[in-house]
Design a protein around this motif. Sequence first.
Motif, PDB file in Angstrom:
ATOM      1  N   LYS A  48      -5.951   5.941  -3.083  1.00 40.13           N
ATOM      2  CA  LYS A  48      -7.095   6.545  -2.424  1.00 40.13           C
ATOM      3  C   LYS A  48      -8.394   5.789  -2.679  1.00 40.13           C
ATOM      4  O   LYS A  48      -9.129   5.479  -1.778  1.00 40.13           O
ATOM      5  N   GLY A  63       0.814  -1.211   0.000  1.00 37.08           N
ATOM      6  CA  GLY A  63       0.000   0.000   0.000  1.00 37.08           C
ATOM      7  C   GLY A  63       0.836   1.244   0.000  1.00 37.08           C
ATOM      8  O   GLY A  63       1.851   1.339   0.666  1.00 37.08           O
ATOM      9  N   GLU A  64       0.416   2.223  -0.797  1.00 34.45           N
ATOM     10  CA  GLU A  64       1.067   3.536  -0.845  1.00 34.45           C
ATOM     11  C   GLU A  64       0.062   4.578  -0.390  1.00 34.45           C
ATOM     12  O   GLU A  64      -1.141   4.373  -0.508  1.00 34.45           O
ATOM     13  N   ILE A  65       0.557   5.691   0.092  1.00 32.10           N
ATOM     14  CA  ILE A  65      -0.334   6.783   0.483  1.00 32.10           C
ATOM     15  C   ILE A  65      -1.275   7.133  -0.675  1.00 32.10           C
ATOM     16  O   ILE A  65      -2.434   7.430  -0.493  1.00 32.10           O
ATOM     17  N   GLY A  66      -0.726   7.034  -1.889  1.00 34.43           N
ATOM     18  CA  GLY A  66      -1.471   7.444  -3.074  1.00 34.43           C
ATOM     19  C   GLY A  66      -2.722   6.620  -3.397  1.00 34.43           C
ATOM     20  O   GLY A  66      -3.529   7.008  -4.226  1.00 34.43           O
ATOM     21  N   MET A 117       4.903   0.870  -6.586  1.00 32.05           N
ATOM     22  CA  MET A 117       3.661   0.313  -7.123  1.00 32.05           C
ATOM     23  C   MET A 117       3.984  -0.979  -7.871  1.00 32.05           C
ATOM     24  O   MET A 117       5.069  -1.117  -8.427  1.00 32.05           O
ATOM     25  N   ARG A 119       7.461   3.144 -10.023  1.00 27.79           N
ATOM     26  CA  ARG A 119       6.192   3.869 -10.085  1.00 27.79           C
ATOM     27  C   ARG A 119       5.087   2.998 -10.659  1.00 27.79           C
ATOM     28  O   ARG A 119       3.957   3.449 -10.790  1.00 27.79           O
ATOM     29  N   GLN A 153       0.739   0.494 -13.868  1.00 24.47           N
ATOM     30  CA  GLN A 153       0.625   1.732 -14.645  1.00 24.47           C
ATOM     31  C   GLN A 153       0.925   1.417 -16.113  1.00 24.47           C
ATOM     32  O   GLN A 153       1.107   0.271 -16.472  1.00 24.47           O
TER      33      GLN A 153
END
Lengths: 346, 346
Positions: free
Chosen positions: B17, B12-15, B174, B202, B179
């Motif tokens: 959402k 998990g990343e802060i990003g 990620m 990323r 992506q």
Amino acid sequence: MVQMRPIIVRYGEIGLKSEFVRRKFEKKLISNIEDAFLRARIECSVVREHGRIFVYVDDIDGACKVLNKVFGIVSFSPAFECSSDKETLKKFGVELLANSFSGGESFAVRVKRTGKHEYTSQEAGAFIGEAILNAYADKNIHVDLKEPKVVLSVEIREKRAYFYLETIEGPLGMPLGSQGKVMGILSTKEHSILAHWLIMKRGCSLDLIYLEKENLEKENDKKGDDETLDTGLGNGLEKRLDVAKERKKKAYENAEKLRRWNPNMKIYDIEVKLGGDENFTKEDYACASEFAFKKGALALVSGETFEELTEKDRFEDNVADMPILFPLIGFSDEEMEKRMKDADLL
Amino acid sequence: MVQMRPIIVRYGEIGLKSEFVRRKFEKKLISNIEDAFLRARIECSVVREHGRIFVYVDDIDGACKVLNKVFGIVSFSPAFECSSDKETLKKFGVELLANSFSGGESFAVRVKRTGKHEYTSQEAGAFIGEAILNAYADKNIHVDLKEPKVVLSVEIREKRAYFYLETIEGPLGMPLGSQGKVMGILSTKEHSILAHWLIMKRGCSLDLIYLEKENLEKENDKKGDDETLDTGLGNGLEKRLDVAKERKKKAYENAEKLRRWNPNMKIYDIEVKLGGDENFTKEDYACASEFAFKKGALALVSGETFEELTEKDRFEDNVADMPILFPLIGFSDEEMEKRMKDADLL
């Protein structure tokens, strides 16, 4: 008058290979240091010698704060200067440590030496250390060369010696202005200034462009002349005007954080075509690059992250008349936050 | 048969959402973990539960090496699994620490709990701790919740409990392929692969393009047919052929280091016009972007540093048909070296 004390400033990047580049680096670094002290209204005198810069000041605390924000500095040490004869070194070493021991501490003396002397570096370390041991025998101190609690460093250069107790890390990087000029695009997004900071750290001189997304002030002035605008539309316009003002305020607050590092930075407000949101469009980049070109900049710097750039189709469309640099492209949120904290940008 | 043990994988990343993005992230992460184990020929079974992934394996050491190279993992802990009734927890805790104490150590038990149980988390910590204290009374151990030498962590989930003694940091980022697709330009310069690594981190899936700067093999074949090429020129050609081979070998060695992180990565050799040096020209970028476009890539990634890009006039001329990302633009040599070491790219 208080006697001025030297601060030893260390600099240099691995990348500095040629003598020519090194000279340019040093010259720019010294001029940036002098500028920074001038702005902080701290008197100083700067001397370059054998790969070191000596900054003489009377306000040491103030000076450290200044040096902390000068790109290109690897580290610095507030020092005490004396003559390099044996007896003075012993006396000075003892005096400097007057407040360093409370009881039982370990210590070490580390000596570097250039020039001709009646002693070697090792001998100097030994006789200074012995003098300290004798002077503070009642404090039960002992020498520990591996993990000492107190480290007294001595740099002996010809007839002078410099004593210091601490080494403070500098911001590293290249001196501001030692590389080309670039234009940063100012944004309301907090993390965006890290991009500009990273490029300044590489040595670029940076000015900023603020994109006025809608020239509402003008519309507002017009409103008074034209009664038909009074109903409804007038209120909507005022609201948009508020949003635009808020946005500009936020962007300028971001710029202020950058100014801690680059006090001479200029901010240019330029008008762009109407466009609602905070992300930059192809047209925004085109306007910015046209303006930046006129000002002699080599590139634009934009603080968009990988996620912001890949949103929708904006990724495919960022062609301007000059390169646009996106220094945050490889950063995660966590890394940005850490870097911003380290750089005092929060 | 050895019983399979679980490894708890945190991510998990802060990003992350939205729920949608999170699901996509998890799905891709699990599939990448399964792929990585398949390639390493380590049998595994992967279970997702409440924001954690449990990987069951028998080869724990081998599995840790695999998980260390999977982007998107925050940390992981090889664990032991048992039932969550009180007596089993006590017995299990005692058994697990059989080799942890030599005498005088401090320890702590840290419990997280979800589900319904006859005890609270705090109570579980207390009774497991007490059992350990009693069992190793002869080792003179004591509880220290602040700075314990030994930490026994327990995650209790409904009817199962997971014990672990260590938490290993993952590579963060990620999941590879979560992506868009990008094309990296392969270079002979060692640091360049860091750019590709950063973009993979990323989440981009990355393939590589190797630019064959001169098609010398063809020229060499021709040489045999044409006697006039024999003198002088022939030798020059051979020398250039050697240089070209050496360059390609070096670039491919760089790619191998990236493959540790991205084993399915493809490398495409494409021919570009004659051009002597290791730096990329505008024409190189144009060729690369044309090819990348055909392969469905969104952007090119190039590992040039700020200094390399600003050399001569190359800075002004990097326009291709798609964006070119330069993730190293804000890095110093020191930072690149540190990052490469951390990422096992040296």
